[in-house]
Design a protein around this motif. Structure first.
Motif, PDB file in Angstrom:
ATOM      1  N   VAL A 114     -49.421 -34.120   7.193  1.00 27.62           N
ATOM      2  CA  VAL A 114     -49.741 -33.476   8.462  1.00 27.62           C
ATOM      3  C   VAL A 114     -48.827 -32.275   8.681  1.00 27.62           C
ATOM      4  CG1 VAL A 114     -49.865 -33.776  10.975  1.00 27.62           C
ATOM      5  CG2 VAL A 114     -50.553 -35.640   9.460  1.00 27.62           C
ATOM      6  N   ARG A 115     -49.432 -31.123   8.918  1.00 26.61           N
ATOM      7  CA  ARG A 115     -48.642 -29.926   9.194  1.00 26.61           C
ATOM      8  C   ARG A 115     -47.949 -30.026  10.542  1.00 26.61           C
ATOM      9  NH1 ARG A 115     -48.372 -26.001  13.475  1.00 26.61           N
ATOM     10  NH2 ARG A 115     -46.940 -24.444  12.652  1.00 26.61           N
ATOM     11  N   VAL A 116     -46.668 -29.673  10.562  1.00 32.14           N
ATOM     12  CA  VAL A 116     -45.879 -29.639  11.796  1.00 32.14           C
ATOM     13  C   VAL A 116     -45.125 -28.307  11.842  1.00 32.14           C
ATOM     14  CG1 VAL A 116     -45.573 -32.144  11.949  1.00 32.14           C
ATOM     15  CG2 VAL A 116     -43.925 -30.784  10.673  1.00 32.14           C
ATOM     16  N   PRO A 117     -44.684 -27.879  13.036  1.00 28.42           N
ATOM     17  CA  PRO A 117     -43.911 -26.634  13.123  1.00 28.42           C
ATOM     18  C   PRO A 117     -42.458 -26.804  12.708  1.00 28.42           C
ATOM     19  CG  PRO A 117     -44.167 -27.585  15.287  1.00 28.42           C
ATOM     20  CD  PRO A 117     -44.971 -28.442  14.357  1.00 28.42           C
ATOM     21  N   GLY A 118     -42.048 -28.052  12.426  1.00 28.76           N
ATOM     22  CA  GLY A 118     -40.653 -28.326  12.086  1.00 28.76           C
ATOM     23  C   GLY A 118     -39.912 -28.943  13.258  1.00 28.76           C
ATOM     24  N   PRO A 174     -45.998 -22.393   8.254  1.00 27.25           N
ATOM     25  CA  PRO A 174     -46.270 -21.400   9.310  1.00 27.25           C
ATOM     26  C   PRO A 174     -47.749 -21.425   9.693  1.00 27.25           C
ATOM     27  CG  PRO A 174     -45.052 -20.427   7.476  1.00 27.25           C
ATOM     28  CD  PRO A 174     -45.507 -21.766   7.023  1.00 27.25           C
ATOM     29  N   VAL A 175     -48.042 -21.195  10.943  1.00 22.51           N
ATOM     30  CA  VAL A 175     -49.420 -21.252  11.429  1.00 22.51           C
ATOM     31  C   VAL A 175     -50.369 -20.339  10.652  1.00 22.51           C
ATOM     32  CG1 VAL A 175     -50.911 -21.009  13.434  1.00 22.51           C
ATOM     33  CG2 VAL A 175     -48.623 -21.885  13.723  1.00 22.51           C
ATOM     34  N   PRO A 176     -49.981 -19.083  10.334  1.00 21.92           N
ATOM     35  CA  PRO A 176     -50.927 -18.218   9.624  1.00 21.92           C
ATOM     36  C   PRO A 176     -51.377 -18.760   8.266  1.00 21.92           C
ATOM     37  CG  PRO A 176     -49.171 -16.906  10.601  1.00 21.92           C
ATOM     38  CD  PRO A 176     -48.763 -18.341  10.744  1.00 21.92           C
ATOM     39  N   GLU A 177     -50.616 -19.700   7.679  1.00 26.69           N
ATOM     40  CA  GLU A 177     -50.974 -20.270   6.375  1.00 26.69           C
ATOM     41  C   GLU A 177     -51.787 -21.553   6.504  1.00 26.69           C
ATOM     42  OE1 GLU A 177     -47.467 -20.757   3.962  1.00 26.69           O
ATOM     43  OE2 GLU A 177     -46.621 -18.836   4.641  1.00 26.69           O
ATOM     44  N   LEU A 178     -52.007 -21.997   7.722  1.00 23.28           N
ATOM     45  CA  LEU A 178     -52.609 -23.307   7.965  1.00 23.28           C
ATOM     46  C   LEU A 178     -54.061 -23.398   7.495  1.00 23.28           C
ATOM     47  CD1 LEU A 178     -52.472 -26.121   9.125  1.00 23.28           C
ATOM     48  CD2 LEU A 178     -52.674 -25.169  11.420  1.00 23.28           C
ATOM     49  N   TYR A 179     -54.877 -22.400   7.807  1.00 24.74           N
ATOM     50  CA  TYR A 179     -56.298 -22.441   7.457  1.00 24.74           C
ATOM     51  C   TYR A 179     -56.478 -22.640   5.948  1.00 24.74           C
ATOM     52  CZ  TYR A 179     -61.282 -21.258   7.793  1.00 24.74           C
ATOM     53  OH  TYR A 179     -62.652 -21.301   7.760  1.00 24.74           O
ATOM     54  N   ASN A 195     -40.252 -21.270  16.305  1.00 19.63           N
ATOM     55  CA  ASN A 195     -40.248 -20.372  15.149  1.00 19.63           C
ATOM     56  C   ASN A 195     -38.835 -20.175  14.611  1.00 19.63           C
ATOM     57  OD1 ASN A 195     -42.992 -20.075  15.418  1.00 19.63           O
ATOM     58  ND2 ASN A 195     -42.891 -18.104  16.453  1.00 19.63           N
ATOM     59  N   ASN A 196     -37.835 -20.511  15.419  1.00 17.93           N
ATOM     60  CA  ASN A 196     -36.434 -20.488  14.979  1.00 17.93           C
ATOM     61  C   ASN A 196     -35.783 -21.809  15.385  1.00 17.93           C
ATOM     62  OD1 ASN A 196     -36.678 -17.261  16.273  1.00 17.93           O
ATOM     63  ND2 ASN A 196     -36.444 -17.616  14.094  1.00 17.93           N
ATOM     64  N   PRO A 197     -36.134 -22.916  14.713  1.00 16.24           N
ATOM     65  CA  PRO A 197     -35.620 -24.235  15.105  1.00 16.24           C
ATOM     66  C   PRO A 197     -34.097 -24.256  15.210  1.00 16.24           C
ATOM     67  CG  PRO A 197     -37.266 -24.451  13.373  1.00 16.24           C
ATOM     68  CD  PRO A 197     -36.968 -22.983  13.505  1.00 16.24           C
ATOM     69  N   GLY A 198     -33.603 -24.829  16.298  1.00 13.21           N
ATOM     70  CA  GLY A 198     -32.159 -24.985  16.482  1.00 13.21           C
ATOM     71  C   GLY A 198     -31.471 -23.805  17.127  1.00 13.21           C
ATOM     72  N   ARG A 199     -32.179 -22.710  17.307  1.00 11.20           N
ATOM     73  CA  ARG A 199     -31.539 -21.524  17.895  1.00 11.20           C
ATOM     74  C   ARG A 199     -31.365 -21.689  19.405  1.00 11.20           C
ATOM     75  NH1 ARG A 199     -32.887 -15.258  16.318  1.00 11.20           N
ATOM     76  NH2 ARG A 199     -31.130 -14.324  17.444  1.00 11.20           N
ATOM     77  N   HIS A 200     -32.292 -22.404  20.041  1.00 13.87           N
ATOM     78  CA  HIS A 200     -32.211 -22.680  21.471  1.00 13.87           C
ATOM     79  C   HIS A 200     -32.304 -24.201  21.663  1.00 13.87           C
ATOM     80  CE1 HIS A 200     -34.120 -18.697  20.865  1.00 13.87           C
ATOM     81  NE2 HIS A 200     -33.324 -18.321  21.841  1.00 13.87           N
ATOM     82  N   ALA A 260     -42.575  -9.991  11.825  1.00 21.18           N
ATOM     83  CA  ALA A 260     -43.026 -11.337  11.470  1.00 21.18           C
ATOM     84  C   ALA A 260     -42.863 -12.313  12.636  1.00 21.18           C
ATOM     85  CB  ALA A 260     -42.244 -11.836  10.260  1.00 21.18           C
ATOM     86  N   MET A 261     -43.606 -13.414  12.540  1.00 20.34           N
ATOM     87  CA  MET A 261     -43.599 -14.465  13.557  1.00 20.34           C
ATOM     88  C   MET A 261     -42.170 -14.905  13.901  1.00 20.34           C
ATOM     89  SD  MET A 261     -45.467 -18.191  13.176  1.00 20.34           S
ATOM     90  CE  MET A 261     -44.298 -18.858  11.987  1.00 20.34           C
ATOM     91  N   LYS A 262     -41.371 -15.197  12.883  1.00 21.93           N
ATOM     92  CA  LYS A 262     -40.026 -15.735  13.101  1.00 21.93           C
ATOM     93  C   LYS A 262     -39.044 -14.694  13.637  1.00 21.93           C
ATOM     94  CE  LYS A 262     -38.568 -14.957   8.308  1.00 21.93           C
ATOM     95  NZ  LYS A 262     -37.629 -13.872   8.620  1.00 21.93           N
ATOM     96  N   ASP A 263     -39.414 -13.419  13.602  1.00 20.25           N
ATOM     97  CA  ASP A 263     -38.487 -12.346  13.974  1.00 20.25           C
ATOM     98  C   ASP A 263     -38.624 -11.868  15.420  1.00 20.25           C
ATOM     99  OD1 ASP A 263     -37.447 -12.336  11.401  1.00 20.25           O
ATOM    100  OD2 ASP A 263     -38.887 -10.839  10.688  1.00 20.25           O
ATOM    101  N   HIS A 264     -39.549 -12.450  16.167  1.00 20.95           N
ATOM    102  CA  HIS A 264     -39.867 -11.862  17.468  1.00 20.95           C
ATOM    103  C   HIS A 264     -38.732 -11.934  18.493  1.00 20.95           C
ATOM    104  CE1 HIS A 264     -43.807 -10.639  16.338  1.00 20.95           C
ATOM    105  NE2 HIS A 264     -44.106 -10.291  17.571  1.00 20.95           N
ATOM    106  N   TYR A 265     -37.904 -12.957  18.423  1.00 22.58           N
ATOM    107  CA  TYR A 265     -36.759 -13.000  19.346  1.00 22.58           C
ATOM    108  C   TYR A 265     -35.764 -11.899  18.999  1.00 22.58           C
ATOM    109  CZ  TYR A 265     -33.123 -14.930  22.365  1.00 22.58           C
ATOM    110  OH  TYR A 265     -32.183 -15.099  23.355  1.00 22.58           O
ATOM    111  N   ASP A 266     -35.481 -11.745  17.701  1.00 23.86           N
ATOM    112  CA  ASP A 266     -34.560 -10.693  17.262  1.00 23.86           C
ATOM    113  C   ASP A 266     -35.132  -9.303  17.527  1.00 23.86           C
ATOM    114  OD1 ASP A 266     -32.355 -12.169  16.291  1.00 23.86           O
ATOM    115  OD2 ASP A 266     -33.510 -12.733  14.525  1.00 23.86           O
ATOM    116  N   MET A 267     -36.445  -9.176  17.492  1.00 19.98           N
ATOM    117  CA  MET A 267     -37.077  -7.884  17.792  1.00 19.98           C
ATOM    118  C   MET A 267     -36.783  -7.444  19.218  1.00 19.98           C
ATOM    119  SD  MET A 267     -40.685  -8.558  15.822  1.00 19.98           S
ATOM    120  CE  MET A 267     -41.604  -7.401  16.846  1.00 19.98           C
TER     121      MET A 267
END
Length: 343
Positions: free
Chosen positions: A169-173, A191-196, A94-99, A72-79
Motif C-alpha cells: 500500500v502506497r503511503v506518504p511516509g 511520491p504522488v506523481p508516480e502513483l498512477y 512532503n518533508n517528513p520530520g521538518r515540522h 519540485a513537490m518536496k521543495d515548496h517550503y524552501d521555495m
C-alpha cells in the motif's frame, strides 16, 4: 504658438498617464503549487487570489504556477523561504520530520474532516509557541488539512483488517507508514506523481489517499475498490509566504492576506468550501467509473482503531526523546479540539 500649446498639452497628458500607471501599478506576486492544474489546490489558489485582488482594490495581482512548474513537490517550503515563489502551497508530509509537532494531526483517527482539521491546526498554532517556531522562516498565511484518507485498491476489496495482510500500500511516509504496518499491510513510500504508473504496473496493490487526490490524479481510471474507514489519517498543509515579499506589502494588504483572508479564512472556510466538497464530488466520479465504495461498519472500525492506538503513545515518546516536552499536551489538546469542533 497655438501648435506649440497643443503639443505641450498632449505631452502633459502623456506624462500624466504614465505617472498614473506608475503610481497605481499593481504589486505582482507569484503563487506556486506542485499539484496539477485541475486540482483542489489550484481551485483554492484561483478563488483565494481573486478574493485578495478584489479586497485590495487591484493593488495586488497574482500569477499562479501549477504542476511543479517552479519547483519540485518536496521543495515548496524552501521555495517560499528563498523567494523562488512569493507564496507556496506546501504539504508538510512532503518533508517528513521538518515540522514534527504540526504532524500530530497525521496520527490516525483524530481528524474526521478537513473543516475540523483546519480549525484544530490553526488553534494549535495560536496556542503553542513550539508549533509557531516550526514556521519561523516564513510568513504563515494559512494552515489546514486536506480531506481525510481512506484505503483504495486495485483488485482485492478491503472489507476487514485481514484483507490488508501482505498488501503493498502506497503511503506518504512518516506516521502513515506505521499505521498501515500496524494493520498488517506493507507500506510503500512513493511520491504522488508516480502513483498512477505504479498502480498500472502492479508495483503496488493500493493506496491510502483522500478523495480529492483520487480525482486530481485520475486514479478513478484504474482503481476499483474504495474503503471508507472514517478519518484514518489526513495531511497538514499551509500557505506560506516569503518574508521579504510580505514585508514589502502595504500594511492594509498585509492585514488582508495574513488575517482576513489568511489564517481566519483557512480556519473557517477552506476545508468546508473545498476539500470536503471535492471529496463528495470525487465519490460521484468514482461511481460513474464503476468503482465500488464500501464503508467499514462500526464494530470493524473499532478493531482498526484499537490496533492503531499504540502509535499515538509511540509518537509522544519519540517526540519527548527529541526534546519536545510538550508533545503529550499537544496531542491531548488536538483530541479535545477535534471533539469540540466535530459536534
Amino acid at each position: 504658438m497655438k501648435k506649440f500649446l497643443i503639443v505641450l498639452f498632449f505631452c502633459f497628458l502623456l506624462l500624466f498617464s504614465i505617472g498614473s500607471q506608475i503610481a497605481f501599478s499593481a504589486i505582482e506576486l507569484r503563487i506556486s503549487s506542485w499539484m496539477p492544474a485541475k486540482s483542489v489546490d489550484t481551485a483554492i489558489a484561483e478563488y483565494w487570489t481573486k478574493k485578495v485582488e478584489e479586497r485590495t482594490g487591484g493593488k495586488v495581482r497574482f500569477t499562479i504556477y501549477t504542476a511543479s512548474s517552479l519547483g519540485a513537490m518536496k521543495d515548496h517550503y524552501d521555495m517560499a523561504i528563498k523567494g523562488i515563489a512569493d507564496i507556496t502551497f506546501h504539504t508538510l508530509s512532503n518533508n517528513p520530520g521538518r515540522h514534527p509537532l504540526s504532524e500530530v494531526l497525521h496520527l490516525p483517527f483524530i481528524i474526521p474532516s478537513s473543516e475540523v482539521g483546519g480549525k484544530v491546526l490553526t488553534q494549535l498554532y495560536r496556542e503553542f509557541p513550539e508549533i509557531r517556531a516550526e514556521f519561523d522562516e516564513v510568513k504563515v498565511l494559512g494552515l489546514g488539512t486536506i480531506d481525510t484518507w481512506n484505503f483504495h485498491s486495485l483488485k482485492k476489496p478491503i472489507n476487514k483488517m485481514e484483507d490488508l495482510k501482505g498488501l503493498k500500500v502506497r503511503v506518504p511516509g512518516g506516521i502513515a507508514s506505521e499505521a498501515v504496518k500496524a494493520l498488517g499491510a506493507v507500506p510503500i513510500g512513493l511520491p504522488v506523481p508516480e502513483l498512477y504508473m505504479a498502480l498500472q504496473k502492479g508495483v503496488i496493490d493500493g493506496t491510502v489517499m483522500g478523495w480529492e487526490g483520487i480525482a486530481s490524479f485520475k486514479l478513478y481510471e484504474i482503481l476499483k475498490h474504495y474503503t471508507e474507514v472514517g478519518g484514518f489519517t489526513t495531511l497538514t498543509q499551509g500557505l506560506f509566504m516569503n518574508k521579504a515579499s510580505f514585508n514589502k506589502l502595504p500594511p492594509d494588504v498585509q492585514k488582508i492576506i495574513s488575517e482576513d483572508l489568511g489564517l481566519k479564512w483557512w480556519e473557517e472556510e477552506k476545508g468546508k468550501l473545498f476539500h470536503d466538497k471535492w471529496a463528495e464530488e470525487a465519490r460521484v466520479l468514482v461511481r460513474k467509473h464503476g468503482g465500488n465504495i464500501y464503508s467499514l461498519p462500526p464494530d470493524e472500525k473499532k478493531r482498526w482503531v484499537d490496533a492503531i492506538l499504540p502509535i499515538r503513545e509511540m509518537w509522544v515518546k519519540t517526540m519527548e526523546s527529541k526534546g519536545y516536552s510538550s508533545a503529550r499536551k499537544i496531542l491531548n489538546r488536538a483530541l479535545e479540539l477535534s471533539a469540540k469542533y466535530s459536534k
